[in-house]
Design an enzyme around this catalytic site. Structure first.
Site, PDB file in Angstrom:
ATOM      1  N   ARG A   7       0.847  -1.199   0.000  1.00  0.00           N
ATOM      2  CA  ARG A   7       0.000   0.000   0.000  1.00  0.00           C
ATOM      3  C   ARG A   7       0.882   1.249   0.000  1.00  0.00           C
ATOM      4  O   ARG A   7       1.836   1.352   0.768  1.00  0.00           O
ATOM      5  CB  ARG A   7      -0.892  -0.010   1.244  1.00  0.00           C
ATOM      6  N   ARG A  25      -1.550   6.897   9.493  1.00  0.00           N
ATOM      7  CA  ARG A  25      -1.578   6.329   8.142  1.00  0.00           C
ATOM      8  C   ARG A  25      -1.834   7.420   7.099  1.00  0.00           C
ATOM      9  O   ARG A  25      -1.735   8.597   7.384  1.00  0.00           O
ATOM     10  CB  ARG A  25      -2.607   5.209   8.080  1.00  0.00           C
ATOM     11  N   LYS A  74      -3.557   1.667  15.103  1.00  0.00           N
ATOM     12  CA  LYS A  74      -3.496   2.565  13.944  1.00  0.00           C
ATOM     13  C   LYS A  74      -4.187   3.894  14.237  1.00  0.00           C
ATOM     14  O   LYS A  74      -5.040   3.994  15.125  1.00  0.00           O
ATOM     15  CB  LYS A  74      -4.129   1.891  12.731  1.00  0.00           C
ATOM     16  N   LYS A 133      -5.828   7.390  12.061  1.00  0.00           N
ATOM     17  CA  LYS A 133      -6.233   7.873  10.742  1.00  0.00           C
ATOM     18  C   LYS A 133      -6.715   9.319  10.815  1.00  0.00           C
ATOM     19  O   LYS A 133      -7.410   9.693  11.762  1.00  0.00           O
ATOM     20  CB  LYS A 133      -7.338   6.984  10.165  1.00  0.00           C
ATOM     21  N   CYS A 162     -14.963  -3.576   0.170  1.00  0.00           N
ATOM     22  CA  CYS A 162     -13.578  -3.911   0.513  1.00  0.00           C
ATOM     23  C   CYS A 162     -13.116  -5.081  -0.344  1.00  0.00           C
ATOM     24  O   CYS A 162     -13.905  -5.724  -1.033  1.00  0.00           O
ATOM     25  CB  CYS A 162     -13.461  -4.250   1.998  1.00  0.00           C
ATOM     26  N   CYS A 184      -7.897 -11.401   1.441  1.00  0.00           N
ATOM     27  CA  CYS A 184      -7.884 -10.930   2.820  1.00  0.00           C
ATOM     28  C   CYS A 184      -8.080 -12.100   3.782  1.00  0.00           C
ATOM     29  O   CYS A 184      -9.102 -12.799   3.719  1.00  0.00           O
ATOM     30  CB  CYS A 184      -8.968  -9.884   3.055  1.00  0.00           C
ATOM     31  N   CYS A 211     -16.017  -8.607   6.496  1.00  0.00           N
ATOM     32  CA  CYS A 211     -15.898  -8.839   7.936  1.00  0.00           C
ATOM     33  C   CYS A 211     -16.242  -7.538   8.654  1.00  0.00           C
ATOM     34  O   CYS A 211     -16.421  -6.499   8.001  1.00  0.00           O
ATOM     35  CB  CYS A 211     -14.491  -9.313   8.291  1.00  0.00           C
ATOM     36  N   CYS A 254     -13.229  -1.776   6.864  1.00  0.00           N
ATOM     37  CA  CYS A 254     -12.358  -1.152   5.868  1.00  0.00           C
ATOM     38  C   CYS A 254     -13.138  -0.384   4.801  1.00  0.00           C
ATOM     39  O   CYS A 254     -12.630   0.589   4.241  1.00  0.00           O
ATOM     40  CB  CYS A 254     -11.474  -2.202   5.209  1.00  0.00           C
TER      41      CYS A 254
END
Length: 566
Positions: free
Chosen positions: A78, A147, A211, A213, A431, A437, A476, A480
């Protein structure tokens, strides 16, 4: 202080980060191991900070097990590209890398950047080095750090686009990890043997608990879904000038089925800062999370849980104490949508900008619709830029009238000229999910287009084909694709079965609510037909679908993330 830490009380990842020698781990040894296509377990965690995830093709699992082979391991890479703006030359480089080292496709992500899928371990270093040659990197695109910083995408929709993308880049650079591990491992810079010579003034020796964001938006557009971000900045415009930004904290969507202590949460606006204070505010919010976030339980480690545990007022007070000044009271703003507005628009720069729909964000050729080829040809003749949106779409940006005509010709020649889309498809996100994944329970990107086609038949029956409704699907509950803000959200529970959520707002300001649990396509379509029939017959003038289902009490409005239930 580190010597007194009881590591047994903390998550295993905390000790792993501390022992990694500032994100070096044993990555060099793992990359050199010819026995496996994977890397060591510890390095799998550390590699995320370098912008990559270990994955495998789950479609091949049964066959490979029969052959007594390990899974078909590969890596997702990424990019970090604040604001999502790429030059034509960079687009061509990514196109070439997809063919040379990946699975020949480009994935446009919901964080305004690229992902490559299917990169083999032996090609990781070469791929990153070639990215670097074109002034692109993957530093901190994943991992327990800040990120990719998002911002409003379209220069044609706001004369302030250049100001916010510059701000996104400044914030991103300021919050980058300081370790030189990335440059040593991937770019063959001189190795620093003694980790004591590396210093992380912002992150320390264990980085963040989880994380982090950041997104920046310009009302009335909420195309970065600012309330999904750990930290959001909402531009306030007065007298044709950005006078500052409202500050939102505590958004985040990751959660776990069957674990009530995990939940999605929308951000809380805590005040207003001037443009010159944004970088400082970003740093101090990050530091407050660094020092107060939960390092014992990673499922409770995001900023949203820190704020709910501390309380908004206490959290804000600590941020202000670190700043040395108080945030001003938040100012009024209004959002109208969180999707993209498609088609050509002329900007205040007198240049043309085409917002182009890319289904599922997947840039590929299929023989009839050759979008990858078309965009390659456009990049070769473009006199502007490419900008990725936060909704997995693309803006062919800042081109001249002459190039605009050529773009239309190229798209038509390759069978991908913009066509009429339903209001539902325009506002869809999926996603990646299966097959790559490892967290996915069900399909998303490969299935949502098919489901939308079936829902479109229902919309046609009620003359609502053009009605804009936000629909999002994930494989899931980790969020995302930001499914929890959708008017219709679908989250995979097992192959072919989904939870159906309703009641998010069209503007991206409200969470949706569980409506039906673990249902197959047949039941999804049955429920949607009933809801659409009622909506068509009984909606108020101008009322959006998400508002309608709450007014009619199909679901109750969720005002606090803590009240959300799967």
């Amino acid at each position: 202080m580190t010597d007194t830490i009881n590591w047994k009380e903390l998550s295993e990842v905390e000790k792993l980060k501390y022992d990694s020698n500032y994100l070096r781990g044993t990555l060099v040894e793992s990359l050199a191991d010819p026995i496996t296509g994977a890397i060591a377990d510890g390095d799998t965690q550390i590699s995320k900070f370098h912008g990559m995830y270990l994955q495998w093709d789950r479609d091949l699992d049964k066959e490979r097990k029969k052959q007594k082979l390990e899974p078909a391991f590969s890596f997702l890479i990424r990019l970090r590209m604040p604001g999502g703006r790429f030059t034509p030359e960079q687009w061509l480089k990514m196109d070439a890398l997809a063919e040379k080292y990946a699975n020949n496709t480009l994935k446009l992500t919901t964080r305004q950047t690229f992902q490559l899928h299917g990169v083999l371990k032996k090609n990781l270093k070469k791929t990153i080095q070639e990215m670097n040659d074109s002034l692109m990197d993957t530093i901190a695109a994943c991992g327990d750090v800040n990120r990719n910083v998002m911002c409003h995408a379209n220069p044609a929709e706001s004369a302030f686009h250049s100001e916010v993308i510059d701000l996104a880049q400044k914030v991103s650079e300021h919050l980058l990890p300081n370790t030189t591990a990335y440059h040593e491992i991937w770019l063959d810079k001189k190795l620093i043997a003694d980790s004591k010579t590396d210093v992380e003034p912002l992150y320390g020796d264990r980085y963040l608990p989880r994380k982090f964001k950041i997104g920046i938006v310009i009302p009335p557009n909420n195309d970065s879904d600012v309330f999904s971000q750990d930290l959001g900045f909402i531009a306030i415009i007065e007298n044709a000038k950005i006078v500052g930004y409202n500050v939102s904290v505590g958004g985040g969507f990751g959660s776990t089925f069957g674990m009530s202590g995990t939940y999605p949460r929308t951000g809380t606006v805590i005040g207003f800062c001037t443009p010159g204070q944004v970088v400082d505010v970003a740093e101090k919010v990050l530091l407050t999370q660094r020092d107060n976030g939960n390092r014992k339980n990673r499922k409770q480690a995001r900023l949203k849980y820190t704020i709910d545990r501390m309380g908004v007022e206490v959290f804000t007070s600590e941020v202000e104490q670190r700043l040395g000044y108080k945030l001003e009271p938040a100012r009024a703003f209004k959002f109208e949508r969180n999707g993209d507005d498609f088609g050509w628009k002329k900007g205040t720069d007198e240049k043309w900008h085409l917002t182009y729909f890319v289904e599922g964000g997947r840039v590929k050729d299929d023989g009839k619709q050759n979008i990858k080829t078309a965009l390659r040809e456009i990049a070769k003749i473009s006199d502007g830029d490419f900008i990725l949106t936060g909704n997995q779409n693309l803006i062919v940006s800042s081109v001249s009238e002459k190039v605009k005509k050529k773009v239309d010709t190229i798209l038509k020649k390759n069978g991908v000229a913009p066509s009429e889309l339903s209001g539902l498809r325009k506002n869809s996100i999926a996603c990646v999910a299966l097959p790559t994944c490892p967290l996915a329970f069900a399909e998303a990107e490969r299935y949502l287009p098919t489901l939308i086609s079936k829902v479109e038949l229902i919309l046609n029956d009620f003359n609502l084909f053009k009605e804009e409704i936000v629909i999002r699907m994930t494989g899931c509950p980790n969020g995302c694709g930001r499914p929890y803000l959708a008017e219709i959200g679908l989250i995979g529970k097992s192959p072919g079965y989904y939870n159906l959520y309703l009641g998010g707002s069209f503007e991206g300001t409200r969470l949706n609510t569980l409506y039906r649990e673990t249902i197959p396509e047949e039941e999804i379509l049955k429920e949607v037909r009933m809801l659409i029939a009622d909506f068509a017959a009984n909606r108020s003038e101008g009322e959006h679908f998400g508002d309608f289902v709450i007014r009619k009490e199909y679901v109750k409005e969720i005002k606090e993330g803590k009240d959300f239930k799967h």
